[in-house]
Design an enzyme around this catalytic site. Structure first.
Site, PDB file in Angstrom:
ATOM      1  CG  ASP A  93      35.912  13.422  26.654  1.00 14.85           C
ATOM      2  OD1 ASP A  93      36.871  13.665  25.908  1.00 14.85           O
ATOM      3  OD2 ASP A  93      35.903  13.227  27.792  1.00 14.85           O
ATOM      4  CG  ASP A 119      -1.616  -1.202   1.373  1.00 14.00           C
ATOM      5  OD1 ASP A 119      -2.130  -1.731   0.252  1.00 14.00           O
ATOM      6  OD2 ASP A 119      -1.849  -1.776   2.342  1.00 14.00           O
ATOM      7  CB  SER A 137      38.866  14.550  28.535  1.00 13.80           C
ATOM      8  OG  SER A 137      38.225  13.595  29.510  1.00 13.80           O
ATOM      9  CG  ASP A 155       2.195  -2.387   7.199  1.00 12.31           C
ATOM     10  OD1 ASP A 155       1.603  -2.618   6.186  1.00 12.31           O
ATOM     11  OD2 ASP A 155       3.183  -2.391   7.304  1.00 12.31           O
TER      12      ASP A 155
END
Length: 952
Positions: free
Chosen positions: A787, A185, A502, A237
């Site tokens: 980080d 469909d 970091s 669907d």
């Protein structure tokens, strides 16, 4: 249908006892250079009418060309992508005098109907006031362009035309659906985010392998931006729709005046295909100027402001909110400012929304609180190219306000040419001024450390950058030692940039609290760091601290921020580093560089996708005392405005600058990893089974016959998903559930039509995210900053920017294993982007037992920086107290005899507390490794100085 044409500003009383009428205000940007508001009213023919009241005195001067028309909307909606066959519930006003809209009535017909407007005042009143505002394209105050560089150092202006695009979805062939018992469909969804605020779609053809639609969609596109149309084929669907395939088609493949019918192959094996016809024509809308740096495009921003008033004396009754949109589509799929009225918590409210606008739908009270003296106000900001019309609408099924008058005042104006962000690839003024002053410091330091007879010319001194890798507390502690070693040798004053990711950022951001830190001994800051690192962290979970966290996060959330675990992590870091509230902000560090007295700090982070590995896609973001921005896009905002809200380059909402602890949380958010990245970092292997769940990307490009080869055109790509189960597996394993959302200051900007030629983009890799412009950062609502170690565990990309012209990089790698990984990853990064970088070649023995220092340089390419790399190794430090001074006593030998890595190491990533001896060893080791390689450092400095002087 009863229609009447009126002058703008006329008050009309509109009844709707059955809830069947629709009232709307349409504001349309016409092909001319003016913005003319229009009022449209559609009502049921079964209602009674009363005479229309006269025009209000304050509106007597309104031009009669801004008029009211009534009728049904027909034809296509330019700029929205709505299908031309969609039945109209509203009239589209063309704007010309004397002309009726398609499906509407002429002025003569309306005069005949005038006597039937006699009963309007009996039931409800709606008064709408609009102000005509000139919106000529702004003069940007910039010099005219004489060339078209791909990446301009400064933002320039370009003039580009508009184009009218017609897309006709014809048919599909041999489509295999997902249902076992029936055929597919099918319907096709079209999405062109540079020209429409939302996707549109064809009708669904049920149970058919060869569906035909022959539906036409219209868009108005701007020639300055990269326009990529997405065509998605779905199998509908009961519970949803399954995506069968996604096509990305660069409209640069089309030529004006040359209709093109294209057949897209969806599956060569089964001969599945989709046929689409394109017609591109130059628009009658005048060409417009935009601001661009060759990568991003800034267009004028349309601001819509208004007030809404109501009558408290109206009887109280319930209202229903309509959810029916255009021809059954959701309301957000239609191009208008929608106005909805409904009852909420005992009082009336009106909801206004502008699809494509920065602001979310706004709820305004229709009945004022007693203490409120002013009417409710609303503001929307929108790209006028995206939304060529703006409507305010009361929906068909809405119970209209009986006995109540609503006053809606609307004003629309175009933004000026001034931007609140910086668009360009040059250094900011603050950094340029710093460099001018720092060169004097560097020149004197070079004379001293190299033993020169005279100081080098300040214009020819080399640019030295110190880079610290990630590694949590280990990296923070080690960087203290490395900087102390450089300071002891006198080399610290030769350094221009100090950058880290970091844990290294925790060290840098702490020492810069002292504006003259590099001019005094680092012993004091190191002792303070030792006291914090070696103290117990249990106080971070005390009742008082938990209350403090809750209070701070509550304040942050109330100010409009999206609070995440990274914000809590930032507060924990604040306790670890200071054990008290730290009011410092990043912009405070301007004092530390104002005279060039310290190196210029650059803190690194990366912007990532929540479901893509940082190694596969990461955009480097730099934080400095003056600016925060993306070198990739050439877009920067003042550091003080980093947390503020921007749209289309304009500041919309000013927010306080965040305290530095929240930035420290972002810079050190190593825990914001996906399951796949966790396995990669810990086990050295990624989750290999995920490859079978990833969709495929194929090149289905046969458009070369349309034109000469164009390097800026993206090839047509076909994405085929694996299915909902595979997508669920990928979401679980690749999503970053702990990543933070930050306001995106590039939101609303568009990518330039030639952006793929930018150095930082690797769109030549057809499957790289850079080749999907509709998914790049300017198209996103927020940033996901984490980080920088998720990409490369050292900020090389920020130091390698050509505008910084770094000659010598001192790379301090504090990782426990893979001592050359950051160099190898940087080499690959540079190779993909054509950035000069020395070739990294190491012997197998060095991989097993690395030395303390390595020098990499390209003699044949002076553009390539010299890299001096210091792995974190305990080599000669084990036996030497200082360079050429061996350890003598048992205590001295015991101090140096320790293992950095291994299963029992105290320096693991998750260990935030060291014993005093463990901290001292780490700092002493890092300091020693610098001191022990002083001659190598001097040699590298001499080579960098010679290159700089030879290059003039």
């Amino acid at each position: 249908m009863i229609t009447r044409q009126l002058s703008l500003g006329t008050r009309m009383l509109v009844p709707d006892p059955l809830g069947e009428g629709v009232n709307c205000l349409l504001l349309r940007k016409l092909g001319s250079s003016h913005f003319r508001p229009h009022l449209q009213i559609q009502q049921s023919s079964s209602t009674r009418h009363t005479p229309v009241p006269p025009v209000r005195p304050e509106l007597q001067g309104v031009q009669p060309e801004s008029r009211v028309a009534l009728g049904s909307r027909q034809g296509s909606l330019l700029g929205t992508g709505l299908p031309s066959h969609a039945p109209g519930a509203l009239a589209r006003v063309a704007g010309g005098q004397g002309a009726a809209p398609p499906g509407g009535s002429t002025a003569a017909e309306e005069r005949e109907e005038g006597s039937s407007l006699e009963a309007l005042a009996a039931q409800a009143a709606v008064s709408l006031v609009a102000y005509q505002t000139s919106t000529n394209w702004v003069t940007l105050g910039l010099p005219p362009r004489t060339c078209s560089p791909v990446s301009c150092l400064l933002a320039l202006r370009e003039t580009h035309p508009y184009y009218d695009l017609q897309v006709k979805v014809l048919r599909a062939r041999n489509i295999r659906g997902t249902d076992l018992l029936s055929k597919a469909d099918c319907y096709v969804q079209l999405w062109l985010p540079t020209a429409s605020p939302s996707p549109t779609q064809t009708r669904t053809v049920a149970n058919c392998s060869d569906p035909e639609w022959n539906e036409v969609f219209h868009y108005q596109i701007h020639g300055a931006v990269k326009n990529v149309l997405e065509l998605t084929l779905y199998d509908k669907d009961v519970l949803g729709s399954d995506q069968l395939s996604l096509l990305l088609f660069d409209l640069r493949s089309l030529r004006p005046g040359q209709p093109h019918r294209h057949t897209f192959l969806l599956d060569r094996q089964d001969s599945q295909e989709l046929q689409v016809e394109f017609v591109l024509e130059k628009s009658q809308v005048p060409a417009s100027e935009v601001i661009t740096n060759g990568v991003l495009v800034v267009q004028p921003c349309l601001r819509i402001q208004g007030t809404l008033g109501g009558d408290e004396r109206a009887p109280h009754r319930d209202y229903v909110k309509a959810d029916q949109g255009w021809n059954g589509l959701p309301s957000e799929g239609v191009d208008f400012l929608s106005l909805e009225v409904f009852k909420h918590r005992g009082y009336r409210q009106i909801q206004l929304a502008v699809p494509g606008a920065y602001e979310k739908p706004q709820l305004l009270p229709l009945k004022y609180p007693v203490e409120q003296s002013l009417p409710s106000t609303f503001t929307f900001h929108v790209n006028p190219v995206l939304s060529s019309s703006l409507d305010i609408e009361l929906w068909e099924k809405l119970m209209v306000l009986q006995g109540q008058e609503v006053t809606l005042s609307v004003k629309a104006e175009m933004s000026s040419g001034d931007l609140d962000l910086r668009l360009g690839f040059d250094l900011c003024d603050g950094e340029q001024e710093f460099l001018d002053k720092r060169k004097q410091v560097v020149s004197k330091a070079l004379q001293k450390v190299l033993g020169l007879s005279e100081a080098p010319d300040s214009g020819q001194v080399p640019v030295v950058a110190v880079l610290g890798s990630g590694g949590g507390t280990r990296a923070m502690s080690s960087l203290y030692g490395s900087l102390a070693g450089l300071q002891e040798l006198g080399f610290l004053d030769t350094v221009t940039y100090l950058s880290g990711v970091s844990g290294s950022t925790w060290c840098i951001s702490t020492i810069y609290k002292n504006p003259t830190w590099s001019q005094v001994a680092l012993q004091g800051p190191m002792e303070c760091a030792q006291a914090r690192v070696c103290s117990s962290k249990m106080g971070a979970l005390s009742k008082e601290q938990l209350q403090y966290y809750a209070q701070e996060l509550g304040v942050r959330e109330s100010s409009g921020h999206s609070v995440s675990l990274i914000d809590l992590w930032g507060l924990l870091i604040e306790y670890f580093l200071y054990q008290e509230e730290n009011a410092a902000k990043l912009s405070d560090q301007q004092e530390a560089v104002s005279q060039g007295q310290n190196p210029y700090p650059i803190y690194a982070s990366v912007n990532v996708r929540t479901n893509i590995s940082g190694e596969d896609f990461a955009e480097w973001c730099e934080f400095t005392p003056y600016e925060v921005g993306f070198p990739k896009y050439g877009a920067y905002v003042p550091t003080e405005l980093f947390s503020s809200e921007f749209f289309m380059g304009r500041l919309l909402k000013l927010r306080p600058e965040p305290r530095i602890c929240y930035l420290q949380g972002v810079w050190g958010s190593a825990f914001a990893a996906s399951l796949d990245e966790i396995f990669l970092k810990t086990a050295g292997l990624s989750l290999g089974f995920l490859d079978s769940h990833r969709g495929s990307v194929d090149i289905t490009d046969d458009c070369q016959k349309l034109q000469q080869p164009d390097p800026a055109r993206l090839r047509t790509r076909l994405f085929t998903p694996q299915g909902p189960f595979s997508q669920a597996v990928l979401d679980i394993c690749t999503s970053r559930f702990t990543s933070a959302e930050t306001f995106n200051f590039t939101r609303g900007l568009c990518l330039h039509k030639d952006y793929v030629a930018g150095r930082e983009f690797v769109a030549w890799k057809d499957t790289h995210p850079d080749a999907f412009p509709n998914e790049l950062t300017p198209m996103k609502d927020c940033l996901y900053l984490v980080d920088g170690g998720f990409a490369i565990n050292s900020p090389f990309p920020l130091a390698l920017l050509p505008q910084r012209a770094v000659d010598l990089i001192l790379s301090f790698d504090y990782s426990l294993d893979a001592p050359f990984e950051v160099l190898q990853m940087t080499e690959k990064y540079c190779r993909d982007r054509g950035i000069p970088f020395p070739k990294i070649e190491v012997c197998p023995g060095d991989l097993e037992e690395p030395r303390e220092c390595y020098l990499f340089a390209e003699a044949e390419d002076p553009r390539s920086p010299i890299v001096l790399h210091f792995p974190l190794v305990n080599h000669t430090f084990r036996t030497h107290l200082a360079p050429v001074v061996e350890r003598q006593t048992a205590e001295e030998k015991a101090f140096g005899d320790f293992v950095i890595s291994g299963p029992d190491t105290p320096y693991g990533m998750m260990n935030f507390t060291y014993k005093p001896e463990e901290f001292d060893r780490l700092v002493a080791l890092s300091r020693y490794n610098v001191l022990n390689n002083a001659e190598t450092l001097r040699g590298a400095l001499c080579l960098a100085l010679d290159r700089r002087q030879a290059g003039g």
